[in-house]
Structure formats: C-alpha cells, structure tokens
Motif scaffolding. Structure first.
Motif, PDB file in Angstrom:
ATOM      1  N   SER A 197       0.854  -1.194   0.000  1.00 19.78           N
ATOM      2  CA  SER A 197       0.000   0.000   0.000  1.00 19.78           C
ATOM      3  C   SER A 197       0.885   1.237   0.000  1.00 19.78           C
ATOM      4  O   SER A 197       2.069   1.163   0.349  1.00 19.78           O
ATOM      5  CB  SER A 197      -0.878  -0.004   1.247  1.00 19.78           C
ATOM      6  OG  SER A 197      -0.072   0.181   2.397  1.00 19.78           O
ATOM      7  N   PRO A 198       0.319   2.398  -0.369  1.00 21.55           N
ATOM      8  CA  PRO A 198       1.123   3.634  -0.295  1.00 21.55           C
ATOM      9  C   PRO A 198       1.698   3.854   1.106  1.00 21.55           C
ATOM     10  O   PRO A 198       2.864   4.253   1.236  1.00 21.55           O
ATOM     11  CB  PRO A 198       0.100   4.720  -0.660  1.00 21.55           C
ATOM     12  CG  PRO A 198      -0.909   4.018  -1.514  1.00 21.55           C
ATOM     13  CD  PRO A 198      -1.004   2.621  -0.968  1.00 21.55           C
ATOM     14  N   ALA A 199       0.919   3.554   2.152  1.00 16.98           N
ATOM     15  CA  ALA A 199       1.424   3.758   3.516  1.00 16.98           C
ATOM     16  C   ALA A 199       2.574   2.805   3.818  1.00 16.98           C
ATOM     17  O   ALA A 199       3.567   3.176   4.444  1.00 16.98           O
ATOM     18  CB  ALA A 199       0.284   3.559   4.524  1.00 16.98           C
ATOM     19  N   ALA A 200       2.454   1.549   3.350  1.00 16.64           N
ATOM     20  CA  ALA A 200       3.534   0.588   3.576  1.00 16.64           C
ATOM     21  C   ALA A 200       4.778   1.005   2.799  1.00 16.64           C
ATOM     22  O   ALA A 200       5.900   0.891   3.293  1.00 16.64           O
ATOM     23  CB  ALA A 200       3.073  -0.814   3.174  1.00 16.64           C
ATOM     24  N   ARG A 201       4.574   1.504   1.581  1.00 19.20           N
ATOM     25  CA  ARG A 201       5.730   1.981   0.796  1.00 19.20           C
ATOM     26  C   ARG A 201       6.454   3.100   1.526  1.00 19.20           C
ATOM     27  O   ARG A 201       7.690   3.150   1.568  1.00 19.20           O
ATOM     28  CB  ARG A 201       5.267   2.493  -0.575  1.00 19.20           C
ATOM     29  CG  ARG A 201       4.946   1.406  -1.551  1.00 19.20           C
ATOM     30  CD  ARG A 201       4.818   1.904  -2.993  1.00 19.20           C
ATOM     31  NE  ARG A 201       4.299   0.812  -3.788  1.00 19.20           N
ATOM     32  CZ  ARG A 201       5.021  -0.232  -4.191  1.00 19.20           C
ATOM     33  NH1 ARG A 201       6.318  -0.289  -3.914  1.00 19.20           N
ATOM     34  NH2 ARG A 201       4.465  -1.204  -4.882  1.00 19.20           N
ATOM     35  N   ALA A 202       5.684   3.991   2.097  1.00 13.83           N
ATOM     36  CA  ALA A 202       6.293   5.103   2.841  1.00 13.83           C
ATOM     37  C   ALA A 202       7.074   4.574   4.041  1.00 13.83           C
ATOM     38  O   ALA A 202       8.178   5.033   4.335  1.00 13.83           O
ATOM     39  CB  ALA A 202       5.206   6.086   3.289  1.00 13.83           C
ATOM     40  N   ALA A 203       6.489   3.608   4.738  1.00 14.10           N
ATOM     41  CA  ALA A 203       7.164   3.041   5.914  1.00 14.10           C
ATOM     42  C   ALA A 203       8.458   2.350   5.503  1.00 14.10           C
ATOM     43  O   ALA A 203       9.499   2.496   6.144  1.00 14.10           O
ATOM     44  CB  ALA A 203       6.229   2.067   6.635  1.00 14.10           C
ATOM     45  N   LEU A 204       8.420   1.580   4.386  1.00 15.76           N
ATOM     46  CA  LEU A 204       9.609   0.850   3.936  1.00 15.76           C
ATOM     47  C   LEU A 204      10.675   1.784   3.372  1.00 15.76           C
ATOM     48  O   LEU A 204      11.869   1.463   3.448  1.00 15.76           O
ATOM     49  CB  LEU A 204       9.243  -0.217   2.898  1.00 15.76           C
ATOM     50  CG  LEU A 204       8.944  -1.605   3.477  1.00 15.76           C
ATOM     51  CD1 LEU A 204       7.662  -1.614   4.278  1.00 15.76           C
ATOM     52  CD2 LEU A 204       8.901  -2.637   2.360  1.00 15.76           C
ATOM     53  N   ALA A 205      10.235   2.918   2.826  1.00 15.08           N
ATOM     54  CA  ALA A 205      11.212   3.883   2.307  1.00 15.08           C
ATOM     55  C   ALA A 205      12.077   4.390   3.451  1.00 15.08           C
ATOM     56  O   ALA A 205      13.282   4.603   3.294  1.00 15.08           O
ATOM     57  CB  ALA A 205      10.480   5.043   1.616  1.00 15.08           C
ATOM     58  N   ALA A 206      11.463   4.565   4.630  1.00 19.25           N
ATOM     59  CA  ALA A 206      12.197   5.056   5.790  1.00 19.25           C
ATOM     60  C   ALA A 206      12.965   3.942   6.491  1.00 19.25           C
ATOM     61  O   ALA A 206      14.004   4.187   7.095  1.00 19.25           O
ATOM     62  CB  ALA A 206      11.224   5.725   6.773  1.00 19.25           C
ATOM     63  N   ALA A 207      12.456   2.715   6.423  1.00 16.93           N
ATOM     64  CA  ALA A 207      13.077   1.589   7.141  1.00 16.93           C
ATOM     65  C   ALA A 207      12.916   0.330   6.305  1.00 16.93           C
ATOM     66  O   ALA A 207      11.946  -0.417   6.473  1.00 16.93           O
ATOM     67  CB  ALA A 207      12.432   1.426   8.526  1.00 16.93           C
ATOM     68  N   PRO A 208      13.878   0.102   5.354  1.00 18.43           N
ATOM     69  CA  PRO A 208      13.722  -1.010   4.391  1.00 18.43           C
ATOM     70  C   PRO A 208      13.557  -2.372   5.055  1.00 18.43           C
ATOM     71  O   PRO A 208      12.963  -3.269   4.460  1.00 18.43           O
ATOM     72  CB  PRO A 208      15.028  -0.944   3.582  1.00 18.43           C
ATOM     73  CG  PRO A 208      15.519   0.449   3.743  1.00 18.43           C
ATOM     74  CD  PRO A 208      15.094   0.883   5.116  1.00 18.43           C
ATOM     75  N   GLU A 209      14.067  -2.524   6.282  1.00 18.79           N
ATOM     76  CA  GLU A 209      13.953  -3.834   6.927  1.00 18.79           C
ATOM     77  C   GLU A 209      12.505  -4.200   7.246  1.00 18.79           C
ATOM     78  O   GLU A 209      12.197  -5.352   7.554  1.00 18.79           O
ATOM     79  CB  GLU A 209      14.809  -3.892   8.203  1.00 18.79           C
ATOM     80  CG  GLU A 209      14.284  -3.070   9.366  1.00 18.79           C
ATOM     81  CD  GLU A 209      14.686  -1.580   9.294  1.00 18.79           C
ATOM     82  OE1 GLU A 209      15.201  -1.159   8.237  1.00 18.79           O
ATOM     83  OE2 GLU A 209      14.469  -0.871  10.293  1.00 18.79           O
TER      84      GLU A 209
END
Lengths: 332, 332
Positions: free
Chosen positions: B251-263
């Motif tokens: 989701s866009p929110a998950a993408r944003a979260a992973l952009a900040a913390a790829p792990e």
C-alpha cells in the motif's frame, strides 16, 4: 496481536493430540485447511448449537480434564438431542493458560475420543489460542434432522402431558457434594451424584425416537432447571403448567438426600445441569412414548400437564401448592 | 456451577441487543430454541470454520467494541473466502467480564449489524456467559460451496503462479503504529494502517469468482504471514516456492514506511493478519484471474511460482536470495 504459542512447540503438541480426533471425518480435511466440509444427508437440514464453558465459572480449573472435555461436548450434544437431531461433527475453540501442560491436553483429548466413539461425532475444526485468563472453551455442535420434524420449544398445546427423561436434581446435588455438603450420604451415592454433575448424558437416542415417531410436541433439555425450562416451553407456547412434585423422578441417591433434608426438593425443581429431555405430548401418544423410552435407553416420567392458564403451579401429593419462590425461574 | 448473570437483567440486555441480529434469519428461531436450523442450498456442501479471540492477546480490552466484533466476524469470513464459500450464518459465544456495560454491548452489536449487512450473513445462535478472566470470543461461521469446487491448500502444482490479493504487511505495520512506532508517517497513513489491522477485508467476492471460474488451484488466507501461509500450501502440496520480493504488493502507507526503514519488508513477508487471499494458478488462467479480480473488487498480484524443489526462496530484484530467517515460519 496474534496469540503467540505460549511455549515453543506447544501448538504442534496440540495438533498431535487433536488431529487423531478428526481422522475418521473426511470433511475435517485433517484439520489442515481453513474450514471443514460438512455433508448433510440429502433432504435433511443442518442443526447447529454453540456453548461456552469457562474455568472458575462452569467448572473448576482442577477438575479432571477428561471430564471437562466430555461435559463441553455433551452439553452441546444435549442441545442436538433436544431438537431431535443426529450428531454430525463439532468445531471447538480452546483458549489455554500458559501453564497448560501436555498431560492435561492428552487427557482432555482422551475424554473427547471416548465420547466421539460413544456418540458417533467427530472433530471437524477449530482453533487453539493462548489466553492470559482462565481456560475458556467454546464448542459448536452440528447435527442433522428431517426438515419439519425438529423439536421446538413453542409447540406445546393446552392439555399436553409434561414428561421428563431420567432423574432430576442429581447434578445440583452433585455440585453440593463437590462443595462438601451432603456428607451424610453413602460414598457411592455421593460419587453417583458427582458423576451426574460432571458428565451429563445427552439423550440423543430418545430425541431421535421422539422425532421418528412424531411423538413429542414441545421439547428442550433441562439445563437451567426444571421450572425455568418448563417456563421456556410455557412462554414460547403461550401456556402455563401444573407439576406434581410427588411425581418428579429421583435417583436413589437423590431420594436418600431428600429423606435427610426434604427442602432439597428445590434441587429437583430448580437445579440446573441435569440435561434431561423435558417434552410435552398428547395423552394418546403415551404408550408409544414408553416404547421410545425403551429405544432411547432411558426411563420417561409424566410429571404434569400444560394448561391454558399462564404460570406454573407445583402441587404436592395432596394437591396443595408448593411454594417455589423464584427458584429456577431466573433466565440465563 | 452454571455461569450466573453478573448483574440482574444483564442477559435480557444482551438478548435485547443480539436478537435483532438474528431477526432476518428464520433458522435462528429468534434465538429462543436450543439450536439453529440451517438450510444449505440443495446439492451444495456446508463449510464451517471457528476462531477464538481473547482480550489482551488478539486485541486490547480498550479497543472499540465495534472493531472487535467486526474483526471476530471477518477473520472467520476470510476462512470462508479462502475456501471459495458463500456465507450463510454464524454462531458466537461471548464470555463477558463483570464490568461489561450496556454501551459496550450495544456498540459490539452495532459492529456485527453493519458487517452482517455488508457480507450477507446473520447470527443464528450462540451463548453468553460470565467470565472471571478477560473477554473471550469464539465464532463459528457457516457457508456453502459447490461440492468439489471448494479451494484447498494442498492443490498446488509445480510451475503454478503464486498470487495474492490486495496488499501485504499493512496489518503488521498497523500494529506497530498502535504500539507507538512509525511516528514519522503522515497521520492519514498511520490511520490507514491501523484500519487494516483492526478491520480486515474478507475477500469473499474474489473467492467466489475463483471458484465459479475454477481459476485457482491451492488457496488460503494470509493470517499467519505470507511465508508461513505459503509454507502451508507448499507442505500440503509437497512442493516449494520462489517469491520475488520486489513484486510484493504494498500500500502507499507501507511503501512510505519501507522507504524510511527497508527492513520492514519483513512485515510484508512475515507479518500476519492481512487476511488477503493467497492462491496458485496455472499460467493460462492469468487473464481470467484479472477479470475475477475486477469482479472481486480487489487487485491481484503475481509474486512468484511453486517449484518441485522443496523450501521457499525469496529473491530480490537482482535475483539474489533475501535472508528471511524463520520470520513468518512459526506455525500457529
């Protein structure tokens, strides 16, 4: 927060003990899928009922796990019996405290295995989770019945004879024994009452015989107590009832208890958990009902009649009203 | 010991809020009998699934009661969706702590009412008891499916494309937000993740479309986490799988979260509670599956393949193995 296994391997352990309970039921899919497949006999109708039991409320945490398991299954089977249904399969959810050990789970599963064989039912699915509270069990029993033949509470008619299977009050007296009361009873009488409290007998064969012969009008099982459950029949049927206290069927142990303390008749009138069938029938069906009782393997006793006048009156052997207070009337 | 009402009138109160949930389902018998009568469409087969949720384990006691109710119903509906079944009715048992008030019960019932309307299912029966522990819920959902068309876990074949509906990892990330993590995300992104955690979307329409078109081979819903659940398909089908991490739908929110913390990719691979459909299909079915996804109202993404070699390998965009440890592999 998904419920985490409370110890590594705990849920594999549960699978080891529970999967055999599903082995003979193909629709259980070996408990490996998301749901079970239940085939109802063509033209029949599914009957479904669910009950929950909580440690510290409905049983003691220290009760034998095999007894807890059997009671959990049997109270639901009794609901199938009350509708005249044949058992098919059950689903069960268990919320287990973190101190649950393998011996407990093994004994619990053994109790289920014994009753599955006795009542021709199998585990089809369910869920096991961890809990931070007391052991919490929930069971859904599935059965089948010929459509239109299922027994209902609301089908009583004025003038119907009121009948009950087995004996009344044993479970309530058994609970007293568990609490240290009735110490004057012989040990084997105490044990028989405790057994009736811990392991009810679902009257499945009687329920089926009543359905096959179309012998009963209203029916249910005595779980809340005779007067409360007869009250359910009366309310839903728009009727009242007269009960003759002297005709209440009592076990030898209950007779002994009442001989010492006559006020314990209240346990036969108001005590719950007997799980006998309470049903009504027209007078002309009584002979056939005797035969059904033989087929069902349990005696049946006429204890009163439904009346057009509302309310339930309990009469003693001389026809005088017995004061019952609100005992057994509290709905649950 | 029968569970006593914890306050006078408490259970009449519950009946007042719950009976309307059964009003449109004739077989519920107005919740007045011992069991419910369920009519399965002639020639179809009953599908049954049960799950338990415990306060403090699966949700927080202070969560909105409407959300708790909807999650309880939806996790079971997701199991029906995973088999490709149509919902029929449900039975529910509630063990309520003594401090449960009417506002809580009313809001809980309102949540059920909203979802009943959305998913064409009705309350058919159940049991309400008191507990000395945390709120404990158990729900059995009943559905129906054309015999032989039900989706199973074990029907995968080597070479099948692995597909998943919706997006992955949102529920696990939403749980992080509930715990005060991911504070760097925009408030509306945090809210969308929490919503995904609290109120899953059972993919019933997609499940039905896959069954009607006979488009899927193996299927289940992602409740334990992608790798764990794909593991279930692999084990029961006797196969392995390759997953391309770069193709995981986010989701866009998950993408944003992973952009900040790829792990946090670990939450998409191993996080549970997404309740998306994970299924396999032959290559030739992909076009029809796109159409089924439109009918089902949810996107579907190909994320890998089943392999004859056992084990699950996760590859990055360059085809290099991603170390997943045992994340998501713990069975529950």
């Amino acid at each position: 927060v998904r419920g985490e296994p409370f110890r590594p391997g705990e849920f594999e352990l549960i699978a080891r003990h529970f999967r055999p309970l599903a082995a003979k039921y193909p629709g259980a899919l070996d408990l490996s899928d998301d749901a079970a497949l239940i085939d109802v006999r063509p033209g029949w109708r599914l009957v479904a009922t669910a009950d929950a039991l909580i440690a510290g409320v409905h049983f003691l945490a220290g009760d034998p796990p095999s007894d807890i398991a059997r009671k959990m299954l049997r109270v639901n089977l009794s609901d199938l019996a009350a509708m005249g249904a044949e058992p098919l399969a059950y689903l069960m959810t268990l919320a287990l405290p973190s101190d649950t050990n393998e011996a407990w789970i093994a004994a619990f599963a053994e109790g289920l295995a014994a009753d599955q064989a006795q009542f021709a039912i199998a585990l089809a699915g369910g869920d096991t989770v961890a809990t931070v509270g007391p052991l919490a069990l929930s069971l859904t029993a599935l059965g089948q019945v010929e459509p239109g033949s299922e027994l209902r509470r609301n089908a009583g008619r004025a003038g119907d004879v009121v009948l009950v299977s087995g004996t009344l009050g044993d479970a309530a007296l058994g609970l007293r024994v568990c609490r240290g009361e009735l110490a004057g009873l012989a040990p084997e009488q105490q044990a028989s009452l405790v057994q009736r409290y811990r392991i009810p007998e679902p009257r499945l064969a009687l329920g089926r015989a009543l359905v096959r012969g179309r012998l009963a009008r209203a029916a249910l099982d005595v779980s809340d107590g005779l007067l409360a459950d007869l009250g359910h029949i009366c309310e839903t049927s728009g009727l009242g009832a007269v009960v003759e206290a002297a005709r209440l069927p009592l076990s030898p142990a209950a007779r002994a208890a009442l001989a010492a303390a006559p006020e314990l008749i209240g346990d036969a009138l108001g005590g719950g958990d007997d799980y006998e069938l309470l049903f009504t029938a027209e007078e002309g069906a009584l002979l056939a009902i005797r035969a059904a009782a033989v087929a069902g393997g349990v005696p049946v006793t006429a204890i009163g009649r439904l009346t057009a006048a509302p309310g339930i009156r309990v009469l003693d052997a001389e026809g005088r009203p017995v004061e019952t207070g609100r005992a057994g009337w509290a709905h649950f």
